[in-house]
Design an enzyme around this catalytic site. Structure first.
Site, PDB file in Angstrom:
ATOM      1  CB  CYS A 113      -0.949  -0.015   1.190  1.00 54.56           C
ATOM      2  SG  CYS A 113      -1.996  -1.482   1.204  1.00 54.56           S
ATOM      3  CG  HIS A 255      -3.194   3.166   1.896  1.00 57.86           C
ATOM      4  ND1 HIS A 255      -3.823   2.709   0.767  1.00 57.86           N
ATOM      5  CD2 HIS A 255      -3.211   2.127   2.791  1.00 57.86           C
ATOM      6  CE1 HIS A 255      -4.194   1.454   0.952  1.00 57.86           C
ATOM      7  NE2 HIS A 255      -3.838   1.085   2.174  1.00 57.86           N
ATOM      8  CG  ASN A 285      -6.577  -1.166   1.669  1.00 54.73           C
ATOM      9  OD1 ASN A 285      -5.952  -0.862   0.649  1.00 54.73           O
ATOM     10  ND2 ASN A 285      -5.987  -1.466   2.803  1.00 54.73           N
TER      11      ASN A 285
HETATM   12  N1  COA Z   1     -17.690  -8.451  11.353  1.00 50.02           N
HETATM   13  C1  COA Z   1     -18.129  -8.604  12.597  1.00 50.02           C
HETATM   14  N2  COA Z   1     -17.295  -8.831  13.624  1.00 50.02           N
HETATM   15  C2  COA Z   1     -15.980  -8.892  13.367  1.00 50.02           C
HETATM   16  C3  COA Z   1     -15.454  -8.726  12.055  1.00 50.02           C
HETATM   17  C4  COA Z   1     -16.377  -8.504  11.021  1.00 50.02           C
HETATM   18  N3  COA Z   1     -16.000  -8.352   9.749  1.00 50.02           N
HETATM   19  N4  COA Z   1     -14.123  -8.828  12.091  1.00 50.02           N
HETATM   20  C5  COA Z   1     -13.797  -9.041  13.395  1.00 50.02           C
HETATM   21  N5  COA Z   1     -14.912  -9.083  14.138  1.00 50.02           N
HETATM   22  C6  COA Z   1     -15.039  -9.290  15.576  1.00 50.02           C
HETATM   23  C7  COA Z   1     -13.843  -9.974  16.169  1.00 50.02           C
HETATM   24  O1  COA Z   1     -13.946 -11.369  16.065  1.00 50.02           O
HETATM   25  C8  COA Z   1     -13.902  -9.483  17.587  1.00 50.02           C
HETATM   26  O2  COA Z   1     -14.840 -10.244  18.287  1.00 50.02           O
HETATM   27  P1  COA Z   1     -14.526 -10.721  19.780  1.00 50.02           P
HETATM   28  O3  COA Z   1     -14.362  -9.458  20.584  1.00 50.02           O
HETATM   29  O4  COA Z   1     -15.742 -11.513  20.133  1.00 50.02           O
HETATM   30  O5  COA Z   1     -13.281 -11.530  19.700  1.00 50.02           O
HETATM   31  C9  COA Z   1     -14.444  -8.077  17.480  1.00 50.02           C
HETATM   32  O6  COA Z   1     -15.099  -8.015  16.198  1.00 50.02           O
HETATM   33  C10 COA Z   1     -13.378  -7.001  17.534  1.00 50.02           C
HETATM   34  O7  COA Z   1     -12.344  -7.375  16.636  1.00 50.02           O
HETATM   35  P2  COA Z   1     -11.066  -6.506  16.473  1.00 50.02           P
HETATM   36  O8  COA Z   1     -10.122  -7.202  15.537  1.00 50.02           O
HETATM   37  O9  COA Z   1     -10.574  -6.132  17.837  1.00 50.02           O
HETATM   38  O10 COA Z   1     -11.699  -5.226  15.767  1.00 50.02           O
HETATM   39  P3  COA Z   1     -11.054  -3.835  15.526  1.00 50.02           P
HETATM   40  O11 COA Z   1     -11.802  -2.782  16.224  1.00 50.02           O
HETATM   41  O12 COA Z   1      -9.562  -3.861  15.703  1.00 50.02           O
HETATM   42  O13 COA Z   1     -11.335  -3.635  13.965  1.00 50.02           O
HETATM   43  C11 COA Z   1     -10.165  -3.729  11.895  1.00 50.02           C
HETATM   44  C12 COA Z   1     -10.777  -4.531  13.028  1.00 50.02           C
HETATM   45  C13 COA Z   1      -9.526  -4.704  10.909  1.00 50.02           C
HETATM   46  C14 COA Z   1     -11.281  -2.953  11.201  1.00 50.02           C
HETATM   47  C15 COA Z   1      -9.108  -2.750  12.486  1.00 50.02           C
HETATM   48  O14 COA Z   1      -8.226  -3.437  13.340  1.00 50.02           O
HETATM   49  C16 COA Z   1      -8.330  -2.060  11.415  1.00 50.02           C
HETATM   50  O15 COA Z   1      -8.865  -1.269  10.666  1.00 50.02           O
HETATM   51  N6  COA Z   1      -7.006  -2.315  11.312  1.00 50.02           N
HETATM   52  C17 COA Z   1      -6.204  -1.770  10.275  1.00 50.02           C
HETATM   53  C18 COA Z   1      -6.369  -2.647   9.064  1.00 50.02           C
HETATM   54  C19 COA Z   1      -5.836  -2.024   7.821  1.00 50.02           C
HETATM   55  O16 COA Z   1      -6.139  -0.902   7.515  1.00 50.02           O
HETATM   56  N7  COA Z   1      -5.054  -2.808   7.076  1.00 50.02           N
HETATM   57  C20 COA Z   1      -4.512  -2.410   5.839  1.00 50.02           C
HETATM   58  C21 COA Z   1      -3.383  -1.476   6.018  1.00 50.02           C
HETATM   59  S1  COA Z   1      -2.659  -1.143   4.515  1.00 50.02           S
END
Ligand code: COA
Length: 330
Positions: A113, A255, A285
């Site tokens: 990215c 990004h 993304n």
């Molecule tokens: N739908 C519903 N629930 C989901 C889910 C989805 N698509 N994905 C994860 N969950 C659940 C998890 O299982 C977790 O449940 P639990 O508490 O029972 O274990 C809960 O939601 C929270 O998960 P978590 O991973 O802590 O969520 P988060 O707030 O960190 O959000 C992202 C997840 C991926 C949206 C976030 O971490 C993020 O944006 N990270 C950066 C990713 C990114 O931009 N990557 C590319 C960079 S180039």
């Protein structure tokens, strides 16, 4: 030393839209969860048989060339930033052939990215040292091909697309690329990767193994923390090298990974969220494509105008991250 500027921008996305409701039919998730955690509402996915990153990249390139009535034969160099080529040896040469840029040297640049920012900075060096006059920089990715569609933590995030810019030589006084700042932290490579894993032996005597690439694997929480701490620091460092401050930024073009990341970076820099350029709700993304895709839309909507200072930052797998600051000239 020559100056460098962006003379034209074009972009392309596949026709197929998949919204959050449709994703909810594949994995256990909801429109509400995806929209509040990421800001994404829908994404475009490339589906046609034998369609690849080459088609999208070529279309974006031709649109950019057409906007300034430039014959592809005038292109000296093509840099294709992609992490999803249709050939491990690279896809840039196929783009060169497809658009008829027969005089251009062409190579791929792999930096996930951050690829578009690194490609812009690379092209700037070739222009400023006088090697080339017209460079086509493309950011294009089709990460849908590398997603595990049963993994709700990743499959909700990504979409396919391509964006292209024509960079040209100009006088030093019209130089538009004011400064850059780039970083890599290879120790963190495991936070976001598409690993190659050897899974079977093809010759026991010689111990020859064969394998395949896996799906996108990501530690979402760590990538989030990385982005909101490192990106503001990179922008601040870059501004310092050119004696500007965050107050001078007219547009923050990051990004397009996640709306919450975009807002957190703006907050940390005390930049109004109104200065954020964002279109990720429509595309998700799109990796190396996200910045030129958003740039093209911002120009079409007359958001960015002449003399505006645009801070552009990419971040992602590697881990890599970096900034380029542009004074818009066209
Ligand atoms: N739908 C519903 N629930 C989901 C889910 C989805 N698509 N994905 C994860 N969950 C659940 C998890 O299982 C977790 O449940 P639990 O508490 O029972 O274990 C809960 O939601 C929270 O998960 P978590 O991973 O802590 O969520 P988060 O707030 O960190 O959000 C992202 C997840 C991926 C949206 C976030 O971490 C993020 O944006 N990270 C950066 C990713 C990114 O931009 N990557 C590319 C960079 S180039």
């Amino acid at each position: 030393m020559q100056g460098a500027h962006i003379a034209s921008v074009g972009s392309a996305v596949p026709d197929l839209r998949i919204n959050n409701e449709e994703i909810s039919q594949i994995v256990e998730t909801s429109d509400e969860w995806i929209a509040t955690r990421t800001g994404i509402k829908e994404r475009r996915i490339l589906t046609g048989k034998n369609e690849s990153v080459v088609e999208l990249a070529s279309l974006a390139a031709l649109k950019a060339l057409n906007k300034i009535c430039m014959d592809p034969i005038e292109v000296d160099l093509i840099i294709l930033a992609t992490s999803s080529p249709n050939d491990l040896f690279g896809s840039a040469s196929q783009v060169q052939a497809k658009i008829g840029a027969i005089k251009a040297v062409a190579f791929d640049l792999t930096a996930a990215c951050s690829g578009f920012v690194l490609a812009i900075v690379t092209a700037t060096q070739f222009i400023q040292n006088g090697s080339y006059k017209n460079i086509l920089v493309i950011g294009a990715d089709v990460l849908s091909k590398w997603i595990d569609w049963s993994d709700r933590k990743t499959c909700i995030l990504f979409g396919d697309g391509a964006g292209a810019v024509i960079m040209q030589a100009c006088s030093q006084k019209d130089n538009s690329i004011l400064g850059f700042q780039l970083n890599t932290d290879g120790k963190q490579f495991g936070q976001l990767s598409i690993k190659y894993a050897e899974d079977h032996c093809v010759n026991n005597t010689l111990k020859l193994f064969k394998g395949r690439f896996q799906h996108i694997a990501m530690n979402g929480k760590e990538v989030y923390k990385f982005a909101i701490s490192k990106v503001p620091a990179s922008i601040t460092k870059c501004l310092e090298t050119i004696n500007l401050s965050a107050k001078d930024i007219n547009w923050l073009l990051l990004h397009q990974a996640n709306k919450r990341i975009l807002e957190a970076v703006a907050n940390r820099l005390s930049i109004s969220t109104e200065k954020i350029i964002a279109n990720l709700s429509k595309y998700g993304n799109t990796s190396a494509a996200s910045i030129p895709l958003a740039l093209d839309e911002a120009l079409e909507n007359n958001k960015i105008v002449k003399e505006d200072i645009v801070a552009i930052s990419g971040f992602g797998a590697g881990l890599t991250w970096g900034t380029v600051i542009i004074k818009w000239k066209c």
